[in-house]
Design a protein around this motif. Structure first.
Motif, PDB file in Angstrom:
ATOM      1  N   GLU A   1     -11.257 -17.581   4.301  1.00  0.00           N
ATOM      2  CA  GLU A   1     -11.305 -19.098   4.551  1.00  0.00           C
ATOM      3  C   GLU A   1     -10.550 -19.716   5.742  1.00  0.00           C
ATOM      4  OE1 GLU A   1     -11.221 -21.033   0.618  1.00  0.00           O
ATOM      5  OE2 GLU A   1     -11.404 -18.952  -0.158  1.00  0.00           O
ATOM      6  N   VAL A   2     -10.973 -19.835   6.826  1.00  0.00           N
ATOM      7  CA  VAL A   2     -10.229 -19.826   7.958  1.00  0.00           C
ATOM      8  C   VAL A   2      -9.301 -21.242   7.928  1.00  0.00           C
ATOM      9  CG1 VAL A   2     -10.434 -20.107  10.549  1.00  0.00           C
ATOM     10  CG2 VAL A   2     -11.775 -18.397   9.282  1.00  0.00           C
ATOM     11  N   GLU A   3     -10.251 -22.236   7.676  1.00  0.00           N
ATOM     12  CA  GLU A   3      -9.582 -23.641   7.882  1.00  0.00           C
ATOM     13  C   GLU A   3      -8.598 -23.846   6.759  1.00  0.00           C
ATOM     14  OE1 GLU A   3     -12.263 -26.784   7.888  1.00  0.00           O
ATOM     15  OE2 GLU A   3     -13.613 -25.963   9.523  1.00  0.00           O
ATOM     16  N   THR A   4      -9.172 -23.086   5.456  1.00  0.00           N
ATOM     17  CA  THR A   4      -7.858 -23.369   4.411  1.00  0.00           C
ATOM     18  C   THR A   4      -6.856 -22.434   4.598  1.00  0.00           C
ATOM     19  OG1 THR A   4      -9.783 -23.625   2.699  1.00  0.00           O
ATOM     20  CG2 THR A   4      -7.401 -22.899   1.938  1.00  0.00           C
ATOM     21  N   LYS A   5      -6.790 -21.471   5.261  1.00  0.00           N
ATOM     22  CA  LYS A   5      -5.806 -20.489   5.547  1.00  0.00           C
ATOM     23  C   LYS A   5      -4.684 -21.064   6.486  1.00  0.00           C
ATOM     24  CE  LYS A   5      -6.643 -16.603   7.838  1.00  0.00           C
ATOM     25  NZ  LYS A   5      -6.052 -16.616   9.338  1.00  0.00           N
ATOM     26  N   ALA A   6      -5.481 -21.822   7.496  1.00  0.00           N
ATOM     27  CA  ALA A   6      -4.723 -22.391   8.516  1.00  0.00           C
ATOM     28  C   ALA A   6      -4.146 -23.600   8.007  1.00  0.00           C
ATOM     29  CB  ALA A   6      -5.537 -22.984   9.707  1.00  0.00           C
ATOM     30  N   THR A   7      -4.544 -24.484   7.017  1.00  0.00           N
ATOM     31  CA  THR A   7      -3.895 -25.427   6.540  1.00  0.00           C
ATOM     32  C   THR A   7      -2.892 -25.315   5.586  1.00  0.00           C
ATOM     33  OG1 THR A   7      -6.080 -26.976   6.352  1.00  0.00           O
ATOM     34  CG2 THR A   7      -4.396 -27.552   4.883  1.00  0.00           C
ATOM     35  N   MET A   8      -2.923 -24.218   5.099  1.00  0.00           N
ATOM     36  CA  MET A   8      -1.888 -23.666   4.213  1.00  0.00           C
ATOM     37  C   MET A   8      -0.653 -23.173   4.836  1.00  0.00           C
ATOM     38  SD  MET A   8      -2.867 -23.703   0.754  1.00  0.00           S
ATOM     39  CE  MET A   8      -1.833 -22.426  -0.218  1.00  0.00           C
ATOM     40  N   GLN A   9      -1.047 -22.597   5.824  1.00  0.00           N
ATOM     41  CA  GLN A   9       0.220 -22.330   6.788  1.00  0.00           C
ATOM     42  C   GLN A   9       0.868 -23.311   7.447  1.00  0.00           C
ATOM     43  OE1 GLN A   9       1.240 -19.256   6.904  1.00  0.00           O
ATOM     44  NE2 GLN A   9      -0.273 -17.664   6.683  1.00  0.00           N
ATOM     45  N   GLY A  10       0.154 -24.378   7.769  1.00  0.00           N
ATOM     46  CA  GLY A  10       0.850 -25.580   8.043  1.00  0.00           C
ATOM     47  C   GLY A  10       1.600 -26.146   6.981  1.00  0.00           C
TER      48      GLY A  10
ATOM     49  N   LYS B   1      -7.570 -18.508  -6.997  1.00  0.00           N
ATOM     50  CA  LYS B   1      -6.740 -18.983  -5.886  1.00  0.00           C
ATOM     51  C   LYS B   1      -6.788 -20.314  -5.379  1.00  0.00           C
ATOM     52  CE  LYS B   1      -9.824 -17.277  -2.175  1.00  0.00           C
ATOM     53  NZ  LYS B   1     -10.099 -16.227  -1.295  1.00  0.00           N
ATOM     54  N   ASN B   2      -7.940 -21.052  -5.552  1.00  0.00           N
ATOM     55  CA  ASN B   2      -8.212 -22.300  -5.158  1.00  0.00           C
ATOM     56  C   ASN B   2      -7.886 -23.425  -5.969  1.00  0.00           C
ATOM     57  OD1 ASN B   2      -9.157 -21.846  -2.348  1.00  0.00           O
ATOM     58  ND2 ASN B   2     -10.933 -20.845  -3.430  1.00  0.00           N
TER      59      ASN B   2
ATOM     60  N   SER C   1       2.556 -13.639   4.382  1.00  0.00           N
ATOM     61  CA  SER C   1       1.241 -12.435   4.257  1.00  0.00           C
ATOM     62  C   SER C   1       0.434 -13.081   3.024  1.00  0.00           C
ATOM     63  CB  SER C   1       2.141 -11.394   3.815  1.00  0.00           C
ATOM     64  OG  SER C   1       2.688 -10.772   5.012  1.00  0.00           O
ATOM     65  N   ILE C   2       1.018 -13.447   1.803  1.00  0.00           N
ATOM     66  CA  ILE C   2       0.184 -13.674   0.896  1.00  0.00           C
ATOM     67  C   ILE C   2      -0.830 -14.941   1.056  1.00  0.00           C
ATOM     68  CG2 ILE C   2       1.796 -15.711  -0.558  1.00  0.00           C
ATOM     69  CD1 ILE C   2       0.750 -13.963  -2.981  1.00  0.00           C
ATOM     70  N   ILE C   3      -0.483 -15.935   1.687  1.00  0.00           N
ATOM     71  CA  ILE C   3      -1.557 -16.927   2.318  1.00  0.00           C
ATOM     72  C   ILE C   3      -2.781 -16.093   2.847  1.00  0.00           C
ATOM     73  CG2 ILE C   3      -1.974 -18.922   3.789  1.00  0.00           C
ATOM     74  CD1 ILE C   3       0.978 -19.598   2.592  1.00  0.00           C
ATOM     75  N   ASN C   4      -2.249 -15.361   3.999  1.00  0.00           N
ATOM     76  CA  ASN C   4      -3.246 -14.708   4.798  1.00  0.00           C
ATOM     77  C   ASN C   4      -4.101 -13.724   4.100  1.00  0.00           C
ATOM     78  OD1 ASN C   4      -2.320 -15.954   7.318  1.00  0.00           O
ATOM     79  ND2 ASN C   4      -0.881 -14.194   7.733  1.00  0.00           N
ATOM     80  N   MET C   5      -3.697 -13.175   2.900  1.00  0.00           N
ATOM     81  CA  MET C   5      -4.663 -12.167   2.256  1.00  0.00           C
ATOM     82  C   MET C   5      -5.446 -12.988   1.223  1.00  0.00           C
ATOM     83  SD  MET C   5      -1.933  -9.366   1.618  1.00  0.00           S
ATOM     84  CE  MET C   5      -1.329  -8.358   3.093  1.00  0.00           C
ATOM     85  N   LEU C   6      -4.746 -14.233   0.699  1.00  0.00           N
ATOM     86  CA  LEU C   6      -5.638 -14.792  -0.406  1.00  0.00           C
ATOM     87  C   LEU C   6      -6.637 -15.735   0.420  1.00  0.00           C
ATOM     88  CD1 LEU C   6      -2.892 -16.192  -2.664  1.00  0.00           C
ATOM     89  CD2 LEU C   6      -4.882 -14.595  -3.415  1.00  0.00           C
ATOM     90  N   PHE C   7      -6.617 -15.979   1.441  1.00  0.00           N
ATOM     91  CA  PHE C   7      -7.571 -17.093   2.154  1.00  0.00           C
ATOM     92  C   PHE C   7      -8.133 -16.427   3.440  1.00  0.00           C
ATOM     93  CE2 PHE C   7      -4.492 -19.573  -0.336  1.00  0.00           C
ATOM     94  CZ  PHE C   7      -5.406 -20.292  -1.153  1.00  0.00           C
ATOM     95  N   ASP C   8      -8.138 -15.145   3.481  1.00  0.00           N
ATOM     96  CA  ASP C   8      -8.611 -14.407   4.455  1.00  0.00           C
ATOM     97  C   ASP C   8     -10.061 -14.982   5.225  1.00  0.00           C
ATOM     98  OD1 ASP C   8      -8.389 -12.355   6.804  1.00  0.00           O
ATOM     99  OD2 ASP C   8      -9.726 -11.335   5.417  1.00  0.00           O
TER     100      ASP C   8
END
Length: 400
Positions: free
Chosen positions: A127-136, A4-5, A118-125
């Protein structure tokens, strides 16, 4: 499972959002469509707004499909619908059939919309910083898609109005990249911090309904600012003033802000929420009291392009604090329904605010919105204080 990374995996996940705000990208072709098909103004405008109705329906259904056939397959079907239904008017010449294709286009958007979050939240659940960056970046991708596809539709219009619909064919390469590089993810994989159990029932806490209502109000206000800006600008600058260039530049603000969301979220935590609300309050005040001052109006309108790229990624990034993976897609759907209803209800909200203001001035609704935003900020502040006190008593850590 694919990594995923991997860079291409992340790009593939984000690319899905490029098409999500493209329903109005063919608006420039509407006058030619009207003359070509000999339809009324209402029928013409319905071609632009029809997808919104099916979006609301299929946003609700997306969680059901995702549970039955998986998130990856559901998103892929949505992209297939966008490509086929969106591009169908390239060869269609009958208005009812073209209108039906626009409804199907909205169905495709609806299947993708909540699951793209949702797929971002699940894939990077984990990895807090990565998840926030991906949502941005996901929010920025929507703005990039909106700007680029609108420009492309305008260029293709030089050939004929049918060619404007070719922009939706981009869904096919996006589908290929997404299918090849994005790992599948199950809504029921393993356990999580909310349930610790497999196969739990979907549960939506009260806070999600609050956030959905908040999203509705925010979109209602931001849509109102966008719709009213042109009229206010013409009232100040004269009937020959064309605000199109300013309107077209607004997505750039969202792109820039969305790109920095991950970093800002890391630095400020829940401060992103209050910064977004504060900037929207400022925008409403500047626009509301601009009067004959075009500079003040313009600054207020430009500022109004920032809050959405802070608040909505923050909301999506925070959903895992309230719901489990099992409930994530449905919770995201509720937020998105709030957003779509907010856009639909904006004219009615503006009319109500105008009545409450007791003024007929074009800017009169916005000070009323400011009062409402102050009330919303106070509610969130009191909730945060309550959570902090409970955490202090229990000794558990508090999320920023």
């Amino acid at each position: 499972m694919r990594n995923k990374n991997r860079f291409l995996s992340k790009v593939a996940v984000l690319s899905v959002s490029l098409v999500l705000t493209s329903a109005g990208s063919i608006n420039g072709a509407l006058p030619l469509i009207q003359s070509g098909l000999k339809i009324s103004n209402t029928e013409m405008e319905l071609l632009s707004t029809a997808p919104a109705l099916s979006v609301v329906v299929f946003v609700l259904l997306s969680a059901f499909f995702a549970e039955k056939i998986g998130i990856k397959r559901t998103i892929s079907i949505g992209l297939l619908l966008v490509g086929v239904a969106g591009g169908a008017p390239l060869i269609l010449k009958n208005y009812p059939v073209i209108l039906a294709s626009r409804f199907l286009l909205g169905a495709g958007f609806g299947l993708i919309n909540s699951l793209a979050v949702s797929i971002i939240n699940m894939l990077f659940d984990d990895e807090v910083e990565t998840k926030a960056t991906m949502q941005g970046f996901r929010g920025a991708a929507e703005n990039v898609g909106n700007a680029v596809l609108t420009i492309l539709a305008g260029l293709l219009l030089a050939a004929n109005w049918h060619m404007s619909f070719a922009i939706y064919l981009i869904a096919f390469p996006i589908l290929a990249v997404f299918w090849i590089f994005v790992p599948d993810v199950s809504m029921t994989d393993g356990t999580d911090h909310k349930s610790g159990a497999i196969g739990e029932q979907i549960h939506i806490p009260a806070m999600i309904w609050v956030l959905a209502g908040f999203a509705l109000l925010l979109v209602m206000m931001m849509t109102g600012l966008s719709v009213r800006f042109s009229s206010m600008a013409v009232a100040i600058k004269g009937p020959n003033f064309n605000a199109s260039n300013i309107l077209a530049a607004m997505p750039i603000i969202g792109i820039i802000t969305g790109s920095f969301f991950g970093l800002l979220n890391k630095w400020t935590g829940r401060g992103c929420l209050y910064i977004g609300i504060g900037l929207l309050i400022l925008a409403n005040l500047l626009v509301g009291f601009s009067g004959d001052n075009f500079t003040m109006l313009l600054v207020g309108y430009v500022i109004s392009g920032i809050p959405g790229s802070l608040v909505f990624p923050f909301i999506y990034n925070s959903l895992n604090l309230y719901v489990s993976k099992k409930s994530m897609a449905f919770a995201t759907s509720l937020i998105l329904i709030g957003c779509n209803l907010g856009g639909f209800l904006s004219p009615f909200g503006m009319n109500l605010a105008q009545t409450l203001s007791g003024s007929s001035a074009l800017g009169a609704p916005f000070p009323v919105f400011t009062v409402l935003l102050l009330g919303i900020a106070l509610v969130f502040y009191l909730q945060d204080r309550s959570i902090s006190k409970k955490a202090a008593v229990s000794g558990s850590p508090v999320n920023k």
